[in-house]
Write an enzyme that holds these catalytic residues in place. Structure first.
Site, PDB file in Angstrom:
ATOM      1  N   LYS A 112      -6.506  18.293  21.009  1.00 25.59           N
ATOM      2  CA  LYS A 112      -5.409  17.401  20.622  1.00 25.59           C
ATOM      3  C   LYS A 112      -4.082  18.161  20.579  1.00 25.59           C
ATOM      4  CE  LYS A 112      -7.755  13.710  18.193  1.00 25.59           C
ATOM      5  NZ  LYS A 112      -6.871  12.575  18.336  1.00 25.59           N
ATOM      6  N   SER A 139      -8.646  -5.809  -0.987  1.00 24.19           N
ATOM      7  CA  SER A 139      -8.712  -4.350  -0.857  1.00 24.19           C
ATOM      8  C   SER A 139      -7.517  -3.686  -1.516  1.00 24.19           C
ATOM      9  CB  SER A 139      -8.710  -3.950   0.624  1.00 24.19           C
ATOM     10  OG  SER A 139      -9.863  -4.377   1.254  1.00 24.19           O
ATOM     11  N   GLU A 190     -14.477  12.081   4.754  1.00 27.18           N
ATOM     12  CA  GLU A 190     -13.248  11.614   4.100  1.00 27.18           C
ATOM     13  C   GLU A 190     -12.028  12.390   4.604  1.00 27.18           C
ATOM     14  OE1 GLU A 190     -12.061   9.356   2.267  1.00 27.18           O
ATOM     15  OE2 GLU A 190     -10.302  10.213   1.284  1.00 27.18           O
ATOM     16  N   TYR A 209     -11.569  13.545   7.466  1.00 28.04           N
ATOM     17  CA  TYR A 209     -11.183  13.028   8.777  1.00 28.04           C
ATOM     18  C   TYR A 209     -10.717  11.585   8.706  1.00 28.04           C
ATOM     19  CZ  TYR A 209     -12.548  17.445  10.416  1.00 28.04           C
ATOM     20  OH  TYR A 209     -12.581  18.799  10.598  1.00 28.04           O
ATOM     21  N   ARG A 228       3.387  10.854  -8.940  1.00 26.06           N
ATOM     22  CA  ARG A 228       2.576  11.191 -10.110  1.00 26.06           C
ATOM     23  C   ARG A 228       1.761  12.459  -9.833  1.00 26.06           C
ATOM     24  NH1 ARG A 228      -1.709   9.909 -14.030  1.00 26.06           N
ATOM     25  NH2 ARG A 228      -1.953  12.078 -14.576  1.00 26.06           N
ATOM     26  N   SER A 284       0.537  11.226  17.787  1.00 25.90           N
ATOM     27  CA  SER A 284       0.470  10.873  19.203  1.00 25.90           C
ATOM     28  C   SER A 284       1.564   9.873  19.554  1.00 25.90           C
ATOM     29  CB  SER A 284      -0.894  10.278  19.530  1.00 25.90           C
ATOM     30  OG  SER A 284      -1.916  11.183  19.211  1.00 25.90           O
ATOM     31  N   ASP A 341       1.932  16.378 -11.476  1.00 28.83           N
ATOM     32  CA  ASP A 341       0.781  17.174 -11.915  1.00 28.83           C
ATOM     33  C   ASP A 341       0.828  18.563 -11.280  1.00 28.83           C
ATOM     34  OD1 ASP A 341      -0.322  15.230 -13.530  1.00 28.83           O
ATOM     35  OD2 ASP A 341      -1.538  14.371 -11.935  1.00 28.83           O
ATOM     36  N   THR A 391     -11.348  -5.981  13.148  1.00 30.15           N
ATOM     37  CA  THR A 391     -10.081  -6.321  13.787  1.00 30.15           C
ATOM     38  C   THR A 391      -9.940  -5.623  15.132  1.00 30.15           C
ATOM     39  OG1 THR A 391      -9.100  -6.476  11.595  1.00 30.15           O
ATOM     40  CG2 THR A 391      -7.590  -6.365  13.451  1.00 30.15           C
ATOM     41  N   TYR A 409       0.844  -1.200   0.000  1.00 24.80           N
ATOM     42  CA  TYR A 409       0.000   0.000   0.000  1.00 24.80           C
ATOM     43  C   TYR A 409       0.884   1.258   0.000  1.00 24.80           C
ATOM     44  CZ  TYR A 409      -4.985  -1.130   0.798  1.00 24.80           C
ATOM     45  OH  TYR A 409      -6.295  -1.491   0.662  1.00 24.80           O
ATOM     46  N   HIS A 425     -16.734  15.253   3.431  1.00 28.55           N
ATOM     47  CA  HIS A 425     -16.155  15.815   4.643  1.00 28.55           C
ATOM     48  C   HIS A 425     -15.668  14.757   5.611  1.00 28.55           C
ATOM     49  CE1 HIS A 425     -14.673  19.242   6.630  1.00 28.55           C
ATOM     50  NE2 HIS A 425     -14.862  18.550   7.727  1.00 28.55           N
ATOM     51  N   ASN A 443      -2.331  -0.834   8.117  1.00 27.21           N
ATOM     52  CA  ASN A 443      -2.099  -2.257   7.899  1.00 27.21           C
ATOM     53  C   ASN A 443      -0.841  -2.737   8.577  1.00 27.21           C
ATOM     54  OD1 ASN A 443      -3.666  -4.199   6.193  1.00 27.21           O
ATOM     55  ND2 ASN A 443      -3.920  -2.345   4.994  1.00 27.21           N
ATOM     56  N   ASP A 467      -2.811 -11.149  12.810  1.00 28.35           N
ATOM     57  CA  ASP A 467      -3.179 -10.581  11.509  1.00 28.35           C
ATOM     58  C   ASP A 467      -4.490  -9.838  11.679  1.00 28.35           C
ATOM     59  OD1 ASP A 467      -3.291  -9.946   8.796  1.00 28.35           O
ATOM     60  OD2 ASP A 467      -2.460 -11.869   8.217  1.00 28.35           O
ATOM     61  N   THR A 526      -9.874  19.249  17.654  1.00 28.67           N
ATOM     62  CA  THR A 526      -8.492  19.342  17.195  1.00 28.67           C
ATOM     63  C   THR A 526      -7.672  20.222  18.121  1.00 28.67           C
ATOM     64  OG1 THR A 526      -9.506  20.757  15.555  1.00 28.67           O
ATOM     65  CG2 THR A 526      -8.427  18.796  14.753  1.00 28.67           C
ATOM     66  N   THR A 568     -11.556   0.318  -0.411  1.00 31.18           N
ATOM     67  CA  THR A 568     -11.444   1.061   0.845  1.00 31.18           C
ATOM     68  C   THR A 568     -12.536   0.663   1.817  1.00 31.18           C
ATOM     69  OG1 THR A 568     -10.555   2.886  -0.427  1.00 31.18           O
ATOM     70  CG2 THR A 568     -11.278   3.378   1.800  1.00 31.18           C
ATOM     71  N   THR A 581     -11.603  -2.445   3.449  1.00 33.95           N
ATOM     72  CA  THR A 581     -10.600  -2.162   4.471  1.00 33.95           C
ATOM     73  C   THR A 581     -11.254  -1.662   5.746  1.00 33.95           C
ATOM     74  OG1 THR A 581      -8.977  -1.596   2.800  1.00 33.95           O
ATOM     75  CG2 THR A 581      -8.567  -0.787   5.014  1.00 33.95           C
ATOM     76  N   MET A 630       0.904  22.258 -12.963  1.00 35.45           N
ATOM     77  CA  MET A 630      -0.091  23.300 -12.723  1.00 35.45           C
ATOM     78  C   MET A 630       0.565  24.618 -12.323  1.00 35.45           C
ATOM     79  SD  MET A 630      -2.601  20.854 -10.732  1.00 35.45           S
ATOM     80  CE  MET A 630      -3.327  22.031  -9.627  1.00 35.45           C
ATOM     81  N   ASN A 664      -8.250  -8.472   2.902  1.00 39.68           N
ATOM     82  CA  ASN A 664      -7.306  -7.366   2.965  1.00 39.68           C
ATOM     83  C   ASN A 664      -6.507  -7.268   1.665  1.00 39.68           C
ATOM     84  OD1 ASN A 664      -6.189  -5.267   4.358  1.00 39.68           O
ATOM     85  ND2 ASN A 664      -4.709  -6.527   5.471  1.00 39.68           N
ATOM     86  N   HIS A 717      -5.772  26.744   1.966  1.00 37.83           N
ATOM     87  CA  HIS A 717      -6.235  26.177   3.241  1.00 37.83           C
ATOM     88  C   HIS A 717      -6.213  24.662   3.218  1.00 37.83           C
ATOM     89  CE1 HIS A 717      -8.776  24.585   6.342  1.00 37.83           C
ATOM     90  NE2 HIS A 717      -9.608  24.146   5.423  1.00 37.83           N
ATOM     91  N   PHE A 718      -6.819  24.049   2.197  1.00 37.07           N
ATOM     92  CA  PHE A 718      -6.917  22.590   2.311  1.00 37.07           C
ATOM     93  C   PHE A 718      -5.589  21.908   2.039  1.00 37.07           C
ATOM     94  CE2 PHE A 718      -9.005  22.905  -2.015  1.00 37.07           C
ATOM     95  CZ  PHE A 718      -8.098  22.144  -2.722  1.00 37.07           C
ATOM     96  N   HIS A 719      -4.703  22.572   1.283  1.00 35.64           N
ATOM     97  CA  HIS A 719      -3.351  22.007   1.205  1.00 35.64           C
ATOM     98  C   HIS A 719      -2.628  22.175   2.534  1.00 35.64           C
ATOM     99  CE1 HIS A 719      -4.125  22.022  -3.137  1.00 35.64           C
ATOM    100  NE2 HIS A 719      -3.218  21.080  -3.197  1.00 35.64           N
ATOM    101  N   THR A 774      -7.614  -1.240  -4.865  1.00 37.61           N
ATOM    102  CA  THR A 774      -7.096   0.134  -4.852  1.00 37.61           C
ATOM    103  C   THR A 774      -6.086   0.319  -5.981  1.00 37.61           C
ATOM    104  OG1 THR A 774      -7.348   0.097  -2.465  1.00 37.61           O
ATOM    105  CG2 THR A 774      -6.046   1.885  -3.380  1.00 37.61           C
TER     106      THR A 774
END
Lengths: 668, 212, 307
Positions: A361, A144, A285, A287, A71, A298, A75, A210, A61, A283, A123, A134, A358, A200, A203, A79, A141, A418-420, A148
């Site tokens: 945390k 999965s 996703e 998290y 890759r 942590s 891109d 598990t 993975y 959204h 994993n 396992d 957050t 996914t 998984t 850009m 697994n 922001h999201f980057h 992907t």
């Protein structure tokens, strides 16, 4: 016979994708030729491709993620360089190509870069930290993983055969409907993401089961490591959110293939429904990606501060809090839809409430460092870089959650920055921290520290050099996804961002060099004890790399930080625990099911994209047959003899005994 | 050494042990059942997305026929009866498995198959009839949502039928082996879950739709 | 409202706001024309909220960052003066503080969000003595159509409005989604086929303001831009008169022609507009505009149909 497929769909007239794909194809062919000629194929097939061992699947993975990150990064380079050249000029990428590039960048980075990276680390580590042999469903697994990989393959095939979507990483209708995107690009997107999404989802199911049902004796919920908790939260989110993605993409697929009217302009279709559904997945996703990264931080901060995690229970609470609230905020992705003040305000407040979790945390990590004895190894640097960067990204995020401010900033490069800021500063830094932290566990030798630190600093500086200008130019009103632009005020910032990309590229190169150098110097970087960082959780109780069965005898957990207490006792008594009574261990057999199933999924996906219906039927039949054959096998497991278990464990015990003998104790 | 011996000697094997949490990993039967439940939950989430789409689009007939004009409740009642009855016979098959009575198992499974297949045939007939009368899924957003929601359930039943046949073949070829029994447990969970979804579907789509 | 009073009067915030303004001003030194340089009441109010929010958050973000770096540096392994507390992992008092700091900030911010969302609801008319000018906006592939229903003229890719008078926009899309955005006036809003969104804006002074589509809409997206000319009232009348005196009439036939995909369309005007054209587009009385058409390729558009 071949549906819409013909020679015309290969862009012979466009040098850029042709050269890129030729290079990629030659590299792949070269590697394949080398594998076959040097006789490595049987080994690869036996030990890796058909492996159902969670550690190997985790490694594969991660490898997939690293390749796809490269890759996606290329891109990104295209850009930023296109925009740097496209001030009142056409640049070098025509619109239809540029639009594919940014769509592919987003799709690849989220679905095939970040997701496999996070899932790969889960994993590798979760079963070890739980103290078991396992995951719940080892063959599933493997399925999965390969599903992907199928998705990733389809996206990359689109580079040569046909085209990729030109609709962004989330194909908003009606632009993505057949009327406005008649080509196969959106179909590539749909099937690649759909197939990978099923992988996914499996998984998620696997890891929920598990973590909830397979833990070492004595490992109660509140003794699990923080990474297991965040993995559990992410897996629960996967189970709850990915089916929504499946359904939404299915609806768009039906629109495109059979003329249904879910999201079309005509016949009562409703594009807003797509936007709501996709973000109801989208959204959570975010998290799904960032929670495991929180778990990694942590682990890393506590290990390198030589202290337990501060406020463990409060961290668990914050994780579950984020997990739940993440489903109640999706509308903040479209405040500018004109939903009305009450709705906007409610979702804005819900969104900023997530910041409480957050925030807690961040403070807990801070107090984990307080009173610690901090070693600034590479994983710790990534974690510190994260803490600073993520706080800034979180702040701009809350800013965007204030609807009136969002009216000014939505869809601008401020949003992009922001999201980057949170995905690079949160997810990617976390993944790199985990990568350097657990690399010795996976391979038995550490990564080179010098190159690692260089890569960290270059990436950090490159990140700020790229995205601070994008924040600024976003405030100047520059919107995202522009193939060229005409406003002079934006130009200097775009240039600076382009220059920042050069620094980031140097960081990427440093990271590659780090891997190469580390492999060459692996003897010097060897981790003989299996505990190179003075770790605290159970994965460090195993040899590096761990044997296929992980633990010679399952550990009995007596408190939080199970390995730390074992180690402390050994240090106090100056001897290891007594040797367990070795017994034969039964492990699941390797199986090609996942690989073969994914092969048929690739065939089916490709055939669906190009409307080659007989091939679709063939693929479906093949996949079904694969499962029946799998279901028919009589011996799903094999036995490792007690003597073999003893041999492996004794070798590791002797290394640990040596380490214990030379242990001088903590500095007073 | 056989797998059986190992199972007795190593209580903390990956697939075994007694209970979980304080006692170590749960027994494999529990793990498999639990995992399959989680899968069913995710499937129900997917259906709820289709339900949501249906709820949004139910009124968007675009000048075409509405549910009240299209639905034949008698037909649907027979479908419902067939499916609910098939759940009952599936339960009987489960009892036959527990009692290790293979002949009763085959009989119960065959009846389940026949009932499931007649459900699918009735549904197909309804679909064909609707398409022929110009009320196909491309007619309006409402019909798109209707065909997708009901069709998705139908696809699940079809997959279930395929699984049912595979299950019968497996019991025939392998007997009542542990792993086959676990698979049968999953199958019956799946089959009952389809019933639950159908009850929701019957209520939301047909009963409410016909009265609209 | 109490919260509003607190937000307005809190001295700390004012100081913070000045700080934030200076920080951002430094960031944008020498640059104008963005959302921080508003030229109307909506943009100004939104900027105020933006800066207030930043200030409130900076008040804890900066100390947090400094403390993080400080802790990390002070407790470095080689610092012999730092106390090592290998077992210290819980303090109820600290837990209370770390939960309450974010909660309090978010509570405070929630007040701003609630008030701000209602005050600056794009559907809410602006306070003004003057009756708002009605403008109907249609996003097309890939240009903006602005219809002045009261004046019965229309323009492409240019928008002329009287300065100092509110403008009420009704917006829809002929084909795919777009977002109408004039950074210096504030208030972005989506345009969608089959739906009408509302927006109220006002330019205080005469001037030229850049506007564009903010939501990606296809190959011609970069060229979906326009200049908003805010002019004096008499100049607006002159514009209307000159528009009436030349150019085409916008009827079904010319709209059909206009709705085809085209890129980088220069500004132009229509001398008259068929009554209810906007309504027809918004309610799909006029069918949605077509996408790429293989038989009639437009300049610069390559409808790859994939063979």
């Amino acid at each position: 016979m071949l549906g819409k497929l013909s020679w015309d769909v290969i862009p012979f007239d466009q040098p850029l994708p042709m050269i890129a794909s030729a290079v990629v194809a030659l590299t792949i062919l070269g590697v394949l030729a080398w594998v076959f000629l040097a006789g490595h194929f049987p080994y690869l097939w036996r030990e890796w491709i058909t492996s159902v061992d969670h550690k190997r699947i985790g490694v594969m993975y991660t490898l997939l993620a690293l390749l796809m990150l490269l890759r996606g990064f290329s891109d990104a380079v295209m850009m930023r360089s296109q925009q740097a050249l496209a001030f009142q000029a056409p640049g070098y990428l025509p619109p239809d190509h540029f639009n594919q590039v940014f769509s592919a960048h987003g799709t690849i980075m989220i679905f095939f870069g970040a997701m496999p990276f996070v899932i790969g680390l889960m994993n590798l580590v979760v079963p070890l930290q739980l103290g078991v042999r396992d995951v719940a469903f080892p063959t599933l697994n493997s399925v999965s993983l390969w599903l992907t990989a199928t998705g990733a393959l389809l996206v990359n095939i689109s580079l040569v055969i046909g085209e990729f979507a030109r609709t962004g990483w989330l194909p908003y209708p009606p632009l993505s409907e057949t009327a406005y995107s008649p080509g196969v690009g959106v179909d590539y997107y749909l099937w690649a993401v759909q197939i990978a999404g099923v992988g996914t989802l499996l998984t998620g199911i696997n890891f929920v089961t598990t973590i909830l049902k397979m833990r070492a004796p004595g490992m109660s919920y509140l003794r699990m490591s923080m990474f297991c908790w965040t993995s559990l939260a992410a897996s629960l989110l996967i189970v709850a959110a990915f089916p929504i993605l499946t359904a939404t993409l299915a609806m768009l697929t039906l629109d495109r293939y059979f003329g249904f009217h879910f999201f079309t302009n005509e016949a009562g279709g409703n594009m807003l429904m797509f936007v709501n559904l996709i973000w109801a997945w989208g959204h959570p996703e975010v998290y799904i990606l960032v929670l495991p990264a929180f778990g990694i931080f942590s682990e890393v901060i506590s290990t390198f501060s030589s202290k337990p995690l501060f406020g463990y229970r409060s961290m668990v609470a914050a994780t579950l809090f984020i997990c739940i609230v993440s489903f109640m905020v999706w509308l903040h992705h479209f405040f500018t839809m004109g939903a009305g003040a009450d709705v906007n305000a409610a979702f804005g407040i819900a969104t900023s409430i997530i910041a409480v979790g957050t925030g807690v945390k961040i403070y807990n990590w801070m107090f984990t460092m307080y009173g610690g004895r901090i070693r600034f190894a590479t994983p710790m640097l990534w974690s510190l870089g994260f803490m600073v960067t993520f706080v800034i990204g979180g702040m701009t995020g809350v800013l965007l959650a204030v609807p009136p401010a969002d009216f000014l900033l939505h869809n601008s490069l401020f949003l992009v920055a922001h999201f980057h800021n949170v995905i690079i500063g949160g997810v990617l830094f976390g993944a790199f921290a985990g990568y350097t932290y657990w690399f010795p566990k996976a391979f038995g030798f550490r990564l080179h520290e010098g190159w690692g630190k260089l890569a960290f600093w270059l990436t950090l500086i490159g990140f700020y050099a790229t995205f601070v200008p994008l924040y600024a130019v976003g405030l100047l009103g520059m919107t995202r996804r522009m193939q060229h632009f005409d406003v002079p005020a934006w130009y200097p910032w775009v240039l600076v961002a382009g220059a920042g990309m050069i620094i980031t590229t140097a960081g990427v190169v440093a990271q590659i060099i780090q891997l190469v150098v580390s492999i060459r110097q692996r003897a010097a970087l060897r981790d003989s004890t299996g505990d190179p960082w003075d770790g605290r959780s159970l994965e460090w109780a195993t040899p590096s790399p761990p044997p296929v069965f992980n633990f010679a005898a399952l550990p009995h957990v007596e408190g939080e930080e199970p390995y730390w207490s074992i180690k402390q006792r050994a240090r106090e008594q100056n001897r290891l625990r007594d040797e367990p009574e070795y017994e034969p261990i039964e492990m699941p057999r390797n199986s090609p099911t996942g690989f073969i199933c994914a092969f048929f999924a690739t065939v089916m996906g490709f055939a669906l994209i190009w409307h080659i219906w007989w091939m679709v039927a063939l693929g479906a039949l093949g996949a079904f047959a694969t499962f029946v054959v799998f279901a028919w096998r009589d011996k799903p497991e094999y036995v490792i003899s007690a003597a073999e278990v003893a041999r492996i464990d004794r070798a590791n015990r002797s290394a640990r005994r040596e380490a214990l003998a030379t242990y001088t104790g903590p500095r007073p | 050494m056989t797998a059986m011996d190992v199972r007795e000697r190593d209580p903390y094997r990956i697939h075994g042990g007694h209970g979980h949490a304080l006692g170590g990993p749960a027994p494999i039967r529990i793990v498999v059942g639990y995992g399959f439940w989680i899968f069913l939950l995710s499937d129900i989430v997917m259906f709820s997305a289709f339900f949501a789409a249906y709820a949004v689009l139910a009124g968007k007939t675009a000048g075409g026929p509405s549910g009240a004009e299209l639905f034949n409740l008698r037909n649907v009642a027979i479908e419902t009866a067939a499916l609910l009855l098939s759940s009952f016979t599936c339960g009987l098959a489960g009892l036959a498995v527990t009692a290790r009575r293979s002949s009763w198992f085959y009989v119960a499974m065959t009846v389940t198959f026949v009932l499931g297949a007649s459900f699918i045939l009735l549904e197909l007939r309804e679909f064909v009839h609707m398409v022929a009368s110009g009320a196909g899924p491309t007619r309006s957003a409402f019909l798109s949502a209707f065909f997708t929601l009901v069709g998705c359930h139908g696809l699940h039943v079809t997959a279930g039928l395929l699984w049912l046949l595979t299950m019968m073949a497996q019991i025939f070829a392998k007997g009542f082996r542990d792993d086959i029994l676990r698979r049968f447990m999953c199958f019956s969970l799946f089959w009952h879950a389809l019933d639950i979804i159908w009850v929701a579907l019957f209520t939301v789509v047909y009963l409410l739709g016909a009265s609209r | 409202m109490l919260l509003r009073a607190i937000v307005r009067n809190c001295a700390a915030i004012r100081v913070g706001r000045i700080g934030a303004t200076m920080l951002l001003a430094a960031l944008l030194a020498g640059c104008q024309g963005g959302v921080l340089d508003p030229q109307g009441p909506v943009g100004a109010a939104q900027r105020t909220i933006l800066l207030n929010s930043v200030a409130i958050m900076l008040a804890i973000v900066i100390p947090t960052i400094l403390a993080t770096l400080g802790f990390a540096w002070w407790f470095r392994e080689t610092n012999t003066r730092a106390r090592y507390l290998p077992e210290w992992a819980y303090s109820g008092r600290i837990e209370l503080v770390v939960w309450s700091i974010p909660i309090l900030v978010i509570l405070f911010l929630s007040g701003i969000i609630w008030i701000g969302s209602h005050d600056l609801d794009p559907m809410k008319p602006l306070d003004s003595q003057q009756k708002p000018l009605e403008v109907q906006v249609v996003s097309l592939d890939w240009k903006w159509l602005f219809i002045y229903p009261e004046q019965n003229v229309a323009s492409i890719n240019q928008l002329v409005v009287p300065a100092g008078r509110p403008v009420h926009f009704s917006l829809t899309s002929a084909s795919v989604m777009n977002a109408f955005f004039v950074p210096q006036l504030g208030g972005m809003i989506y345009t969608m086929n089959g739906m009408t969104t509302q927006l109220h804006l006002q330019a205080d002074q005469p001037g030229e303001f850049y506007g564009r589509s903010a939501h990606f809409s296809g190959d011609g997206f970069p060229g979906m831009q326009f200049v908003l000319h805010a002019v004096a009232a008499d100049a607006f009348d002159a514009f209307v008169n000159s528009a009436r005196s030349r150019g085409q009439a916008l009827d079904k036939a010319s709209y059909h022609e206009l709705a085809r995909q085209s890129i980088d369309v220069p500004p132009s005007t229509y001398r008259s507009v068929e009554p209810d054209l906007f309504h027809e587009i918004a309610t799909q009385g006029v069918p949605p505009a077509p996408g790429p058409q293989a038989d009639r390729p437009e300049p610069g558009v390559s409808p790859k149909t994939g063979g």
